[in-house]
Design a protein around this motif. Structure first.
Motif, PDB file in Angstrom:
ATOM      1  N   ARG A 177       0.833  -1.206   0.000  1.00 43.79           N
ATOM      2  CA  ARG A 177       0.000   0.000   0.000  1.00 43.79           C
ATOM      3  C   ARG A 177       0.872   1.262   0.000  1.00 43.79           C
ATOM      4  O   ARG A 177       0.684   2.188   0.781  1.00 43.79           O
ATOM      5  CB  ARG A 177      -0.971   0.006   1.180  1.00 43.79           C
ATOM      6  CG  ARG A 177      -2.159   0.947   0.938  1.00 43.79           C
ATOM      7  CD  ARG A 177      -3.267   0.703   1.925  1.00 43.79           C
ATOM      8  NE  ARG A 177      -2.876   1.060   3.277  1.00 43.79           N
ATOM      9  CZ  ARG A 177      -3.646   0.904   4.345  1.00 43.79           C
ATOM     10  NH1 ARG A 177      -4.836   0.380   4.226  1.00 43.79           N
ATOM     11  NH2 ARG A 177      -3.235   1.257   5.536  1.00 43.79           N
ATOM     12  N   LEU A 178       1.839   1.257  -0.908  1.00 38.50           N
ATOM     13  CA  LEU A 178       2.766   2.375  -1.048  1.00 38.50           C
ATOM     14  C   LEU A 178       2.980   2.695  -2.521  1.00 38.50           C
ATOM     15  O   LEU A 178       2.962   1.797  -3.371  1.00 38.50           O
ATOM     16  CB  LEU A 178       4.132   2.035  -0.437  1.00 38.50           C
ATOM     17  CG  LEU A 178       4.319   2.151   1.075  1.00 38.50           C
ATOM     18  CD1 LEU A 178       5.729   1.736   1.438  1.00 38.50           C
ATOM     19  CD2 LEU A 178       4.031   3.553   1.569  1.00 38.50           C
ATOM     20  N   THR A 179       3.204   3.960  -2.816  1.00 39.63           N
ATOM     21  CA  THR A 179       3.616   4.342  -4.164  1.00 39.63           C
ATOM     22  C   THR A 179       4.973   3.719  -4.460  1.00 39.63           C
ATOM     23  O   THR A 179       5.860   3.686  -3.604  1.00 39.63           O
ATOM     24  CB  THR A 179       3.720   5.871  -4.286  1.00 39.63           C
ATOM     25  OG1 THR A 179       2.438   6.443  -4.042  1.00 39.63           O
ATOM     26  CG2 THR A 179       4.193   6.285  -5.674  1.00 39.63           C
ATOM     27  N   LEU A 180       5.119   3.200  -5.662  1.00 39.18           N
ATOM     28  CA  LEU A 180       6.401   2.641  -6.097  1.00 39.18           C
ATOM     29  C   LEU A 180       7.003   3.533  -7.161  1.00 39.18           C
ATOM     30  O   LEU A 180       6.355   3.847  -8.159  1.00 39.18           O
ATOM     31  CB  LEU A 180       6.231   1.221  -6.622  1.00 39.18           C
ATOM     32  CG  LEU A 180       7.530   0.547  -7.076  1.00 39.18           C
ATOM     33  CD1 LEU A 180       7.589  -0.897  -6.601  1.00 39.18           C
ATOM     34  CD2 LEU A 180       7.690   0.591  -8.601  1.00 39.18           C
ATOM     35  N   ASP A 193       0.939   3.730  -8.353  1.00 39.84           N
ATOM     36  CA  ASP A 193       0.305   4.070  -7.077  1.00 39.84           C
ATOM     37  C   ASP A 193       0.017   2.813  -6.259  1.00 39.84           C
ATOM     38  O   ASP A 193       0.298   1.686  -6.691  1.00 39.84           O
ATOM     39  CB  ASP A 193      -0.945   4.919  -7.283  1.00 39.84           C
ATOM     40  CG  ASP A 193      -2.084   4.167  -7.963  1.00 39.84           C
ATOM     41  OD1 ASP A 193      -2.062   2.918  -8.007  1.00 39.84           O
ATOM     42  OD2 ASP A 193      -3.017   4.832  -8.462  1.00 39.84           O
ATOM     43  N   GLU A 194      -0.562   3.006  -5.076  1.00 38.34           N
ATOM     44  CA  GLU A 194      -0.773   1.888  -4.156  1.00 38.34           C
ATOM     45  C   GLU A 194      -1.830   0.903  -4.634  1.00 38.34           C
ATOM     46  O   GLU A 194      -2.016  -0.157  -4.028  1.00 38.34           O
ATOM     47  CB  GLU A 194      -1.149   2.408  -2.768  1.00 38.34           C
ATOM     48  CG  GLU A 194      -2.447   3.179  -2.691  1.00 38.34           C
ATOM     49  CD  GLU A 194      -2.261   4.673  -2.902  1.00 38.34           C
ATOM     50  OE1 GLU A 194      -3.035   5.447  -2.297  1.00 38.34           O
ATOM     51  OE2 GLU A 194      -1.358   5.058  -3.668  1.00 38.34           O
ATOM     52  N   PHE A 195      -2.516   1.215  -5.728  1.00 39.28           N
ATOM     53  CA  PHE A 195      -3.494   0.300  -6.306  1.00 39.28           C
ATOM     54  C   PHE A 195      -2.929  -0.437  -7.529  1.00 39.28           C
ATOM     55  O   PHE A 195      -3.665  -1.156  -8.211  1.00 39.28           O
ATOM     56  CB  PHE A 195      -4.757   1.052  -6.691  1.00 39.28           C
ATOM     57  CG  PHE A 195      -5.400   1.774  -5.548  1.00 39.28           C
ATOM     58  CD1 PHE A 195      -6.042   1.071  -4.538  1.00 39.28           C
ATOM     59  CD2 PHE A 195      -5.326   3.155  -5.451  1.00 39.28           C
ATOM     60  CE1 PHE A 195      -6.623   1.733  -3.469  1.00 39.28           C
ATOM     61  CE2 PHE A 195      -5.898   3.829  -4.375  1.00 39.28           C
ATOM     62  CZ  PHE A 195      -6.548   3.110  -3.382  1.00 39.28           C
ATOM     63  N   ALA A 210      11.166  13.627 -14.178  1.00 36.37           N
ATOM     64  CA  ALA A 210       9.814  13.998 -13.769  1.00 36.37           C
ATOM     65  C   ALA A 210       9.815  14.327 -12.285  1.00 36.37           C
ATOM     66  O   ALA A 210      10.636  13.813 -11.518  1.00 36.37           O
ATOM     67  CB  ALA A 210       8.830  12.864 -14.057  1.00 36.37           C
ATOM     68  N   ARG A 211       8.902  15.179 -11.886  1.00 41.87           N
ATOM     69  CA  ARG A 211       8.715  15.514 -10.476  1.00 41.87           C
ATOM     70  C   ARG A 211       7.539  14.687  -9.953  1.00 41.87           C
ATOM     71  O   ARG A 211       6.471  14.683 -10.546  1.00 41.87           O
ATOM     72  CB  ARG A 211       8.427  17.011 -10.317  1.00 41.87           C
ATOM     73  CG  ARG A 211       8.271  17.460  -8.860  1.00 41.87           C
ATOM     74  CD  ARG A 211       7.975  18.928  -8.795  1.00 41.87           C
ATOM     75  NE  ARG A 211       9.134  19.721  -9.172  1.00 41.87           N
ATOM     76  CZ  ARG A 211       9.961  20.310  -8.308  1.00 41.87           C
ATOM     77  NH1 ARG A 211       9.742  20.184  -7.006  1.00 41.87           N
ATOM     78  NH2 ARG A 211      10.982  21.022  -8.728  1.00 41.87           N
ATOM     79  N   VAL A 212       7.766  14.004  -8.858  1.00 41.62           N
ATOM     80  CA  VAL A 212       6.770  13.087  -8.308  1.00 41.62           C
ATOM     81  C   VAL A 212       6.452  13.500  -6.874  1.00 41.62           C
ATOM     82  O   VAL A 212       7.360  13.795  -6.092  1.00 41.62           O
ATOM     83  CB  VAL A 212       7.305  11.635  -8.320  1.00 41.62           C
ATOM     84  CG1 VAL A 212       6.275  10.690  -7.713  1.00 41.62           C
ATOM     85  CG2 VAL A 212       7.642  11.214  -9.737  1.00 41.62           C
ATOM     86  N   ILE A 213       5.185  13.516  -6.530  1.00 40.69           N
ATOM     87  CA  ILE A 213       4.750  13.804  -5.168  1.00 40.69           C
ATOM     88  C   ILE A 213       4.132  12.532  -4.590  1.00 40.69           C
ATOM     89  O   ILE A 213       3.231  11.935  -5.191  1.00 40.69           O
ATOM     90  CB  ILE A 213       3.722  14.954  -5.138  1.00 40.69           C
ATOM     91  CG1 ILE A 213       4.366  16.239  -5.677  1.00 40.69           C
ATOM     92  CG2 ILE A 213       3.209  15.178  -3.717  1.00 40.69           C
ATOM     93  CD1 ILE A 213       3.396  17.398  -5.790  1.00 40.69           C
ATOM     94  N   VAL A 214       4.625  12.099  -3.444  1.00 36.30           N
ATOM     95  CA  VAL A 214       4.109  10.894  -2.813  1.00 36.30           C
ATOM     96  C   VAL A 214       3.651  11.224  -1.397  1.00 36.30           C
ATOM     97  O   VAL A 214       4.086  12.214  -0.804  1.00 36.30           O
ATOM     98  CB  VAL A 214       5.167   9.773  -2.770  1.00 36.30           C
ATOM     99  CG1 VAL A 214       5.553   9.359  -4.168  1.00 36.30           C
ATOM    100  CG2 VAL A 214       6.398  10.210  -1.992  1.00 36.30           C
TER     101      VAL A 214
END
Length: 266
Positions: A177-180, A193-195, A210-214
């Motif tokens: 259940r975490l962003t990878l 994403d966690e899904f 790329a800029r990623v927000i988690v």
């Protein structure tokens, strides 16, 4: 824009250990200092046991003004091609891979390790390790922001291998259940994403970023873990029941030819 909390680069960013090249180490640290942003990347490090033609493959966290503050060594490397571990039958399989079996090997860590932490915590998985749910689960902490899969897919041509590894990695995101975040050299870089849904994919064979927000999330509960296996388990039980019912029905069906033969008068 606001500076990011970290810059992520792939596995095997440098194939020369920083410990053996002071000028290289100073140059890398100068870049990190100039950015004012931590760098998390995969580096080659000297063998911990001093074994010739062996090295450690590590995730290293480099902080501005402080240098390397955290690291974790690869626990599972690709058998025969990458791992220094001797396995039965390896000498028979080696000719199939040509010169690749003669390359320097990864000295695997004796334990999987844990998450790496400085200003925040991440769950690392180096390339092939992402195939093993137990390794990622062991390294996951309640404070982990994301699973960080650093990879080097340049050892194989074509897209098939890198896409298969990426698909396998998506299951680790669902399980934990975490962003990878997958950052690969010579392969597919993506965010899942966690899904298990791919949110971002960088173009192959191009320089890109790329800029990623988690965001952080709590580890899955026991009930959620049970739900992950409930559907395939119930489906398997249903198929098994249907096959059993079909087999019983088939065995109970009378043999028409035998019955007709008995009913024919002599």
């Amino acid at each position: 824009e606001r500076r990011p909390d970290a810059i992520i680069w792939p596995e095997n960013l440098l194939t020369t250990p920083l410990e053996s090249g002071p000028e290289l180490a100073r140059a890398m640290q100068a870049h990190v200092d100039a950015w004012g942003v931590p760098l998390i990347t995969g580096l080659v490090r000297p063998s911990a046991l001093g074994v010739p033609r062996s090295y450690l493959s590590s995730v290293v966290w480099i902080e501005p003004g402080r240098g390397a503050v955290a690291a974790i060594d690869k626990f599972r490397a690709i058998p025969l091609l990458e791992s220094s571990r001797v396995r039965d039958g390896a000498s028979w399989l080696a000719p199939l891979f040509g010169r690749a079996t003669a390359w320097p090997k990864v000295e695997e860590a004796t334990a999987p390790g844990s998450s790496i932490t400085s200003k925040f915590s991440i769950t690392p998985a180096l390339c092939y390790e992402v195939l093993f749910p137990q390794i990622v689960a062991h390294r996951r902490s309640p404070e982990s922001l994301a699973i960080l899969n650093l990879a080097d897919d340049s050892w194989v041509s074509g897209e098939m291998a890198t896409r298969q590894l990426s698909r396998f990695a998506a299951f680790r995101a669902i399980e934990q259940r975490l962003t990878l975040i997958r950052v690969a050299h010579g392969g597919l870089s993506s965010v899942v994403d966690e899904f298990g849904v791919t949110q971002l994919e960088l173009p192959l064979d191009q320089w890109a970023h790329a800029r990623v927000i988690v965001r952080a999330s709590l580890p899955p509960t026991r009930l959620e873990r049970a739900a992950l296996i409930a559907l395939p388990l119930s489906t398997g039980c249903g198929v098994w029941w249907m096959l059993g019912a079909w087999a019983r029905r088939t065995s109970a069906r009378p043999n028409r030819k035998t019955t007709e033969a008995k009913e024919t008068p002599s």
